[in-house]
Design a protein around this motif. Structure first.
Motif, mmCIF file in Angstrom:
data_model
loop_
_atom_site.group_PDB
_atom_site.id
_atom_site.type_symbol
_atom_site.label_atom_id
_atom_site.label_comp_id
_atom_site.label_asym_id
_atom_site.label_seq_id
_atom_site.Cartn_x
_atom_site.Cartn_y
_atom_site.Cartn_z
ATOM 1 N N CYS A 42 0.833 -1.210 0.000
ATOM 2 C CA CYS A 42 0.000 0.000 0.000
ATOM 3 C C CYS A 42 0.865 1.257 0.000
ATOM 4 C CB CYS A 42 -0.935 0.008 1.205
ATOM 5 S SG CYS A 42 -2.293 -1.157 1.088
ATOM 6 N N LEU A 43 2.008 1.203 0.673
ATOM 7 C CA LEU A 43 2.914 2.349 0.682
ATOM 8 C C LEU A 43 3.481 2.604 -0.718
ATOM 9 C CD1 LEU A 43 4.260 4.438 2.542
ATOM 10 C CD2 LEU A 43 6.128 2.818 2.826
ATOM 11 N N VAL A 44 3.822 1.532 -1.417
ATOM 12 C CA VAL A 44 4.316 1.675 -2.792
ATOM 13 C C VAL A 44 3.218 2.254 -3.683
ATOM 14 C CG1 VAL A 44 5.084 0.372 -4.827
ATOM 15 C CG2 VAL A 44 6.070 -0.110 -2.583
ATOM 16 N N MET A 45 2.002 1.757 -3.524
ATOM 17 C CA MET A 45 0.890 2.276 -4.330
ATOM 18 C C MET A 45 0.587 3.733 -3.987
ATOM 19 S SD MET A 45 0.077 0.111 -6.550
ATOM 20 C CE MET A 45 -1.389 0.883 -7.159
ATOM 21 N N THR A 46 0.754 4.099 -2.712
ATOM 22 C CA THR A 46 0.570 5.500 -2.328
ATOM 23 C C THR A 46 1.559 6.386 -3.074
ATOM 24 O OG1 THR A 46 -0.206 4.894 -0.121
ATOM 25 C CG2 THR A 46 0.616 7.122 -0.394
ATOM 26 N N ILE A 106 -8.074 8.436 -4.017
ATOM 27 C CA ILE A 106 -7.394 7.136 -4.116
ATOM 28 C C ILE A 106 -6.094 7.158 -3.329
ATOM 29 C CG2 ILE A 106 -6.301 5.523 -5.714
ATOM 30 C CD1 ILE A 106 -8.414 6.360 -7.769
ATOM 31 N N THR A 107 -5.342 8.236 -3.431
ATOM 32 C CA THR A 107 -4.095 8.358 -2.678
ATOM 33 C C THR A 107 -4.364 8.358 -1.179
ATOM 34 O OG1 THR A 107 -3.193 9.664 -4.501
ATOM 35 C CG2 THR A 107 -1.990 9.715 -2.436
ATOM 36 N N ALA A 108 -5.402 9.077 -0.771
ATOM 37 C CA ALA A 108 -5.753 9.117 0.654
ATOM 38 C C ALA A 108 -6.179 7.742 1.160
ATOM 39 C CB ALA A 108 -6.861 10.129 0.885
ATOM 40 N N SER A 109 -6.892 6.980 0.328
ATOM 41 C CA SER A 109 -7.319 5.647 0.772
ATOM 42 C C SER A 109 -6.130 4.695 0.884
ATOM 43 C CB SER A 109 -8.380 5.083 -0.165
ATOM 44 O OG SER A 109 -7.830 4.779 -1.416
ATOM 45 N N PHE A 110 -5.150 4.830 -0.004
ATOM 46 C CA PHE A 110 -3.943 4.011 0.121
ATOM 47 C C PHE A 110 -3.143 4.392 1.367
ATOM 48 C CE2 PHE A 110 -4.216 2.758 -4.467
ATOM 49 C CZ PHE A 110 -4.217 1.398 -4.245
ATOM 50 N N MET A 111 -3.114 5.682 1.698
ATOM 51 C CA MET A 111 -2.419 6.100 2.928
ATOM 52 C C MET A 111 -3.121 5.544 4.169
ATOM 53 S SD MET A 111 -0.945 9.970 2.279
ATOM 54 C CE MET A 111 -2.460 10.750 2.683
ATOM 55 N N ALA A 112 -4.448 5.576 4.173
ATOM 56 C CA ALA A 112 -5.198 5.029 5.302
ATOM 57 C C ALA A 112 -5.002 3.519 5.400
ATOM 58 C CB ALA A 112 -6.677 5.370 5.158
ATOM 59 N N SER A 113 -4.971 2.840 4.264
ATOM 60 C CA SER A 113 -4.753 1.390 4.261
ATOM 61 C C SER A 113 -3.357 1.043 4.750
ATOM 62 C CB SER A 113 -4.956 0.823 2.856
ATOM 63 O OG SER A 113 -6.282 1.014 2.443
ATOM 64 N N THR A 114 -2.376 1.851 4.382
ATOM 65 C CA THR A 114 -1.012 1.634 4.866
ATOM 66 C C THR A 114 -0.962 1.705 6.377
ATOM 67 O OG1 THR A 114 -0.089 2.582 2.847
ATOM 68 C CG2 THR A 114 1.357 2.476 4.757
ATOM 69 N N PHE A 115 -1.559 2.745 6.941
ATOM 70 C CA PHE A 115 -1.577 2.912 8.394
ATOM 71 C C PHE A 115 -2.316 1.759 9.066
ATOM 72 C CE2 PHE A 115 -3.623 4.524 12.260
ATOM 73 C CZ PHE A 115 -2.498 4.905 12.978
ATOM 74 N N PHE A 116 -3.474 1.377 8.534
ATOM 75 C CA PHE A 116 -4.277 0.308 9.125
ATOM 76 C C PHE A 116 -3.524 -1.016 9.140
ATOM 77 C CE2 PHE A 116 -7.201 -3.257 8.484
ATOM 78 C CZ PHE A 116 -7.935 -3.172 9.653
ATOM 79 N N PHE A 117 -2.981 -1.434 8.004
ATOM 80 C CA PHE A 117 -2.293 -2.719 7.941
ATOM 81 C C PHE A 117 -1.005 -2.722 8.748
ATOM 82 C CE2 PHE A 117 -4.916 -3.395 4.081
ATOM 83 C CZ PHE A 117 -5.513 -4.574 4.489
ATOM 84 N N PHE A 118 -0.309 -1.587 8.802
ATOM 85 C CA PHE A 118 0.906 -1.509 9.601
ATOM 86 C C PHE A 118 0.598 -1.694 11.085
ATOM 87 C CE2 PHE A 118 4.100 0.999 11.947
ATOM 88 C CZ PHE A 118 5.230 0.274 11.602
ATOM 89 N N MET A 119 -0.413 -1.006 11.576
ATOM 90 C CA MET A 119 -0.768 -1.113 12.996
ATOM 91 C C MET A 119 -1.343 -2.489 13.337
ATOM 92 S SD MET A 119 0.241 1.331 14.564
ATOM 93 C CE MET A 119 0.913 2.910 14.316
ATOM 94 N N CYS A 120 -2.165 -3.041 12.466
ATOM 95 C CA CYS A 120 -2.684 -4.398 12.698
ATOM 96 C C CYS A 120 -1.543 -5.408 12.735
ATOM 97 C CB CYS A 120 -3.679 -4.787 11.622
ATOM 98 S SG CYS A 120 -5.284 -4.014 11.806
ATOM 99 N N GLY A 121 -0.570 -5.234 11.859
ATOM 100 C CA GLY A 121 0.579 -6.134 11.835
ATOM 101 C C GLY A 121 1.373 -6.079 13.122
ATOM 102 N N ILE A 122 1.570 -4.875 13.659
ATOM 103 C CA ILE A 122 2.294 -4.744 14.924
ATOM 104 C C ILE A 122 1.568 -5.478 16.045
ATOM 105 C CG2 ILE A 122 2.930 -3.098 16.734
ATOM 106 C CD1 ILE A 122 3.720 -1.155 14.544
ATOM 107 N N VAL A 123 0.258 -5.278 16.133
ATOM 108 C CA VAL A 123 -0.521 -5.928 17.196
ATOM 109 C C VAL A 123 -0.487 -7.442 17.048
ATOM 110 C CG1 VAL A 123 -2.851 -6.235 18.111
ATOM 111 C CG2 VAL A 123 -2.004 -3.945 17.609
ATOM 112 N N MET A 124 -0.648 -7.931 15.830
ATOM 113 C CA MET A 124 -0.647 -9.386 15.613
ATOM 114 C C MET A 124 0.710 -10.008 15.928
ATOM 115 S SD MET A 124 -3.595 -10.259 14.792
ATOM 116 C CE MET A 124 -4.600 -10.893 13.520
#
Length: 85
Positions: A30-34, A47-65
């Motif tokens: 998502c960061l590359v697509m951003t 579209i750029t804003a949604s990729f930025m939000a997706s980057t943040f979401f997946f990064f934080m979910c990954g840390i928690v998991m």
């Protein structure tokens, strides 16, 4: 004070670790697509804003998991308590 023995990682912790690493890889994608979309459409595009939000979401979910997957949980089963006596 006796320390409770640590149990082996269960299937849910192993799955959590795998999903955490997968989430981090998706965040990287998502960061590359951003970056690519910001070059063509600009930073103000939806579209750029949604990729930025997706980057943040997946990064934080990954840390928690990953934290859940690496936790050393004590063995609190009744069988382990009986074995100590």
């Amino acid at each position: 004070m006796t320390e409770t023995p640590k149990k082996k990682k269960g299937i849910f912790q192993k799955t959590s670790m795998v999903m955490g690493v997968l989430s981090e890889l998706i965040a990287l994608g998502c960061l590359v697509m951003t970056y690519l979309k910001s070059e063509t459409l600009g930073m103000e595009d939806v579209i750029t804003a949604s990729f930025m939000a997706s980057t943040f979401f997946f990064f934080m979910c990954g840390i928690v998991m990953i934290i859940v997957g690496r936790a050393d949980l004590p063995d609190l089963s009744m069988a382990s308590l009986r074995d100590e006596k």
